[in-house]
Design a protein around this motif. Structure first.
Motif, PDB file in Angstrom:
ATOM      1  N   THR A 189      -2.807   7.468  -6.597  1.00  0.00           N
ATOM      2  CA  THR A 189      -4.006   6.820  -6.059  1.00  0.00           C
ATOM      3  C   THR A 189      -5.033   6.532  -7.142  1.00  0.00           C
ATOM      4  O   THR A 189      -5.631   5.446  -7.176  1.00  0.00           O
ATOM      5  CB  THR A 189      -4.634   7.709  -4.966  1.00  0.00           C
ATOM      6  N   ASP A 190      -5.248   7.492  -8.051  1.00  0.00           N
ATOM      7  CA  ASP A 190      -6.280   7.297  -9.067  1.00  0.00           C
ATOM      8  C   ASP A 190      -5.885   6.305 -10.156  1.00  0.00           C
ATOM      9  O   ASP A 190      -6.678   5.975 -11.031  1.00  0.00           O
ATOM     10  CB  ASP A 190      -6.681   8.632  -9.689  1.00  0.00           C
ATOM     11  N   GLU A 191      -4.640   5.805 -10.105  1.00  0.00           N
ATOM     12  CA  GLU A 191      -4.185   4.811 -11.081  1.00  0.00           C
ATOM     13  C   GLU A 191      -4.225   3.390 -10.506  1.00  0.00           C
ATOM     14  O   GLU A 191      -3.967   2.433 -11.230  1.00  0.00           O
ATOM     15  CB  GLU A 191      -2.739   5.109 -11.508  1.00  0.00           C
ATOM     16  N   LEU A 192      -4.539   3.266  -9.236  1.00  0.00           N
ATOM     17  CA  LEU A 192      -4.411   1.984  -8.546  1.00  0.00           C
ATOM     18  C   LEU A 192      -5.778   1.400  -8.224  1.00  0.00           C
ATOM     19  O   LEU A 192      -6.777   2.112  -8.128  1.00  0.00           O
ATOM     20  CB  LEU A 192      -3.609   2.174  -7.251  1.00  0.00           C
ATOM     21  N   ASP A 193      -5.800   0.075  -8.007  1.00  0.00           N
ATOM     22  CA  ASP A 193      -7.040  -0.560  -7.574  1.00  0.00           C
ATOM     23  C   ASP A 193      -7.244  -0.313  -6.084  1.00  0.00           C
ATOM     24  O   ASP A 193      -6.358   0.190  -5.383  1.00  0.00           O
ATOM     25  CB  ASP A 193      -7.015  -2.060  -7.884  1.00  0.00           C
ATOM     26  N   ASP A 194      -8.411  -0.676  -5.606  1.00  0.00           N
ATOM     27  CA  ASP A 194      -8.765  -0.389  -4.216  1.00  0.00           C
ATOM     28  C   ASP A 194      -7.912  -1.150  -3.218  1.00  0.00           C
ATOM     29  O   ASP A 194      -7.847  -0.786  -2.042  1.00  0.00           O
ATOM     30  CB  ASP A 194     -10.247  -0.721  -3.968  1.00  0.00           C
ATOM     31  N   GLU A 195      -7.273  -2.222  -3.662  1.00  0.00           N
ATOM     32  CA  GLU A 195      -6.490  -3.057  -2.749  1.00  0.00           C
ATOM     33  C   GLU A 195      -5.057  -2.558  -2.569  1.00  0.00           C
ATOM     34  O   GLU A 195      -4.331  -3.038  -1.704  1.00  0.00           O
ATOM     35  CB  GLU A 195      -6.454  -4.502  -3.273  1.00  0.00           C
ATOM     36  N   THR A 196      -4.631  -1.603  -3.402  1.00  0.00           N
ATOM     37  CA  THR A 196      -3.252  -1.141  -3.355  1.00  0.00           C
ATOM     38  C   THR A 196      -3.220   0.346  -3.040  1.00  0.00           C
ATOM     39  O   THR A 196      -3.866   1.149  -3.706  1.00  0.00           O
ATOM     40  CB  THR A 196      -2.547  -1.378  -4.706  1.00  0.00           C
ATOM     41  N   SER A 197      -2.463   0.721  -2.031  1.00  0.00           N
ATOM     42  CA  SER A 197      -2.323   2.136  -1.697  1.00  0.00           C
ATOM     43  C   SER A 197      -1.161   2.726  -2.473  1.00  0.00           C
ATOM     44  O   SER A 197      -0.263   2.018  -2.937  1.00  0.00           O
ATOM     45  CB  SER A 197      -2.073   2.304  -0.190  1.00  0.00           C
ATOM     46  N   SER A 198      -1.199   4.045  -2.625  1.00  0.00           N
ATOM     47  CA  SER A 198      -0.118   4.718  -3.345  1.00  0.00           C
ATOM     48  C   SER A 198       1.220   4.514  -2.652  1.00  0.00           C
ATOM     49  O   SER A 198       2.250   4.321  -3.308  1.00  0.00           O
ATOM     50  CB  SER A 198      -0.422   6.212  -3.455  1.00  0.00           C
TER      51      SER A 198
END
Length: 588
Positions: A189-198
């Protein structure tokens, strides 16, 4: 804490008719009084018709005898008339009608008894797969199961919510191996942008892993070895698997929070939970002669169902290679829920395509002795959500519809409708109303449909302010709350039972009086659409009452009685919508 509740008016009438039958014809004291609502009176009893043939009398004469034998000394029944071939048209006294309002509005449970008190009900629902996005196919199991959990809980049952996550199997060896070989691919989660879920990222990585598995024999071998490592408890492999599960659970939690369902991480019990029970489960099946060897595999051959080849349908308790699959886990699961959780009732909320599978699971559980006559088990099957073309709902490109996208569409449509009709709302107020009404619209469209039927997902229709929609019911509740606000906090709450009852008041009270019976029907039939239909009828009855019976401008004590009726309606709508998992906003 158990509650005896308030005896419904229909129940009191049915008892009076039953007692009259026993007095008139003692040999038929066990007869059904056959009391129903009627458009010719408050209630109608048709008991005389079947009983007349049984005792050799004309229905009209028997009906007259039963009518004469009905005790009216308690003041509940005001009038009984015989109509046609023995029908009894029964009307209540005005004082009985208002007494019912007073009793229910004074009770924190609205007079509803805890009829499921003392029963433990395990409800298996939602069950998404780890590392895969929740899609439209998860909607029905999640909200039907959640509504049943709410109804059974309110009726006093000890409800255990069981979210049977798909968190184990060969696919995880494939995914873990791919992740380790492609460390540059983000999925936390902390590697992704707000538009993409883990879980969206993990889903994409799994598809890439699947493609490489099919194309690269070397990777396929490494992936298979990783499966063995996972099953053997290799620390590094298990740690990676736990990370994947944790990230997926975050995504599931976001969906559950938005849907407003009761599921929490405490309810998660994935396939992996049963790993250490599989050997004992299969051993017991074999020892008791229920499972047998079949060319190295251990199988359960059905004694009730044949497959297409006219041979017994098969459950694979253990594979030839010693591995365990879906059948093995479900056998261990039902064993655990009965032996360890001590369930009195088991509900499996999955789509109708799994009917045969669960029929075989239940049969095996009975044969081995886990499932007894004292335990009730049901496959709560449901139909498919269809698109405008009448086929299973897909994206325009033919892919699976993400559940979050479906919810976004409904919320956006409601927001546009509400903004047009309420231009003075602040953006924050508009967002809150749109979210509550949009999510409620999706849930109500599903729950108002018989669960065994397919239905078409139509965002325009389900978000309409008119007709049988969640938005209409939420608006009806908000309108009642508006009247109560105008009445003021300090208004009298007493009910004067000497006040004459107007026809629209009477109809509304009789609908309100049926709430507990509807909840019992839902618990018995496992059909939440009965509650949805009841709430729609209640909203319409309230509209008819409001149109013909002034509330705030009425003189006392009529005004106080009608305000009490408004309070009872608002509380019933709020509670009923809550049992469907739908918010009941006080303003819209």
């Amino acid at each position: 804490m158990s509650s005896a509740g308030v005896v419904p008016l229909l129940g009191r009438v049915a008892t009076a008719v039953s007692e009259a039958i026993a007095r008139v014809r003692p040999e038929t004291a066990d007869a059904d009084p056959v009391v129903r609502r009627s458009d010719r009176a408050d209630y109608q009893s048709n008991a005389a018709l079947p009983l007349a043939k049984r005792v050799g009398m004309s229905p009209a004469q028997l009906g007259a005898d039963i009518a004469a034998g009905i005790d009216r000394t308690d003041g509940v029944i005001a009038d009984v008339q015989v109509s046609g071939p023995g029908f009894l048209n029964i009307n209540l006294s005005d004082s009985a009608v208002w007494t019912a309002v007073a009793e229910r509005v004074a009770d924190e449970r609205l007079g509803i008894p805890t009829t499921e008190d003392g029963r433990r009900v395990v409800i298996d629902y939602s069950a998404p797969n780890v590392a895969k996005e929740m899609h439209v196919g998860h909607l029905r199991t999640t909200i039907i199961g959640d509504s049943l959990a709410r109804v059974f809980g309110f009726l006093g049952a000890d409800v255990i919510r069981a979210n049977h996550l798909g968190d184990w199997g060969t696919q995880f060896g494939m995914l873990i191996q791919y992740i380790d070989e492609h460390p540059e691919s983000p999925w936390h989660t902390d590697e992704l942008d707000d538009e993409t879920s883990s879980v969206s990222a993990l889903d994409s990585l799994y598809k890439a892993a699947r493609a490489q598995f099919d194309a690269d024999s070397g990777f396929a071998d490494r992936a298979r070895n990783r499966v063995v490592a996972l099953q053997a408890g290799d620390p590094d492999t298990v740690a990676r698997w736990r990370e994947i599960v944790a990230e997926s659970e975050k995504a599931f939690g976001a969906i559950y929070d938005r849907l407003g369902v009761l599921l929490t991480p405490d309810d998660y019990a994935g396939e992996s939970f049963y790993n250490d029970q599989l050997v004992d489960t299969v051993t017991e099946l074999v020892d008791k002669g229920v499972a047998v060897d079949s060319e190295g595999a251990i199988v359960v051959l059905s004694e009730q169902v044949n497959g297409p080849d006219d041979k017994p349908a098969v459950l694979m308790a253990r594979k030839r290679d010693g591995g365990y699959g879906y059948d093995s886990t479900d056998l261990a699961t039902i064993r655990y829920r009965i032996a360890t959780l001590h369930a009195d009732r088991l509900l499996y909320v999955t789509d109708s395509r799994q009917s045969l599978h669960f029929q075989l699971i239940f049969e095996a559980a009975r044969r081995v002795g886990w499932l007894t006559d004292a335990i009730q088990v049901d496959h709560v099957a449901y139909g498919t959500i269809l698109g405008p073309d009448g086929k299973p709902f897909k994206t325009r490109a033919g892919g699976t519809v993400r559940l979050m996208d479906l919810l976004d569409e409904a919320v956006a449509r409601v927001r546009a409708v509400v903004a047009e009709k309420n231009p003075d709302l602040s953006p924050a107020e508009l967002d809150t109303i749109a979210e509550q009404a949009g999510i409620g619209a999706v849930k109500y469209a599903d729950l108002s449909t018989s669960r065994v039927k397919d239905y078409t997902f139509d965002a325009v229709r389900m978000t309409s302010l008119n007709g049988n929609t969640g938005v209409y019911l939420q608006y009806a509740h908000a309108r009642v709350c508006s009247i109560l606000r105008k009445a003021g906090a300090g208004v009298r709450s007493t009910v004067d039972i000497s006040v004459p009852v107007e026809p629209a008041e009477r109809e509304l009270v009789l609908v309100l009086d049926g709430y507990g019976s509807v909840l019992d029907e839902v618990a018995e039939t496992l059909e939440p659409h009965r509650l949805a239909g009841y709430l729609y009828d209640l909203a319409r009855a309230y509209t008819a009452f409001y149109d013909s019976c002034p509330v705030l401008t009425a003189d006392e004590p009529i005004r106080s009685n009608r305000i009490a009726l408004c309070r009872l309606t608002a509380r019933t709508l709020e509670l009923g919508l809550g049992q469907l998992g739908i918010a009941a906003p006080q303003r819209m």
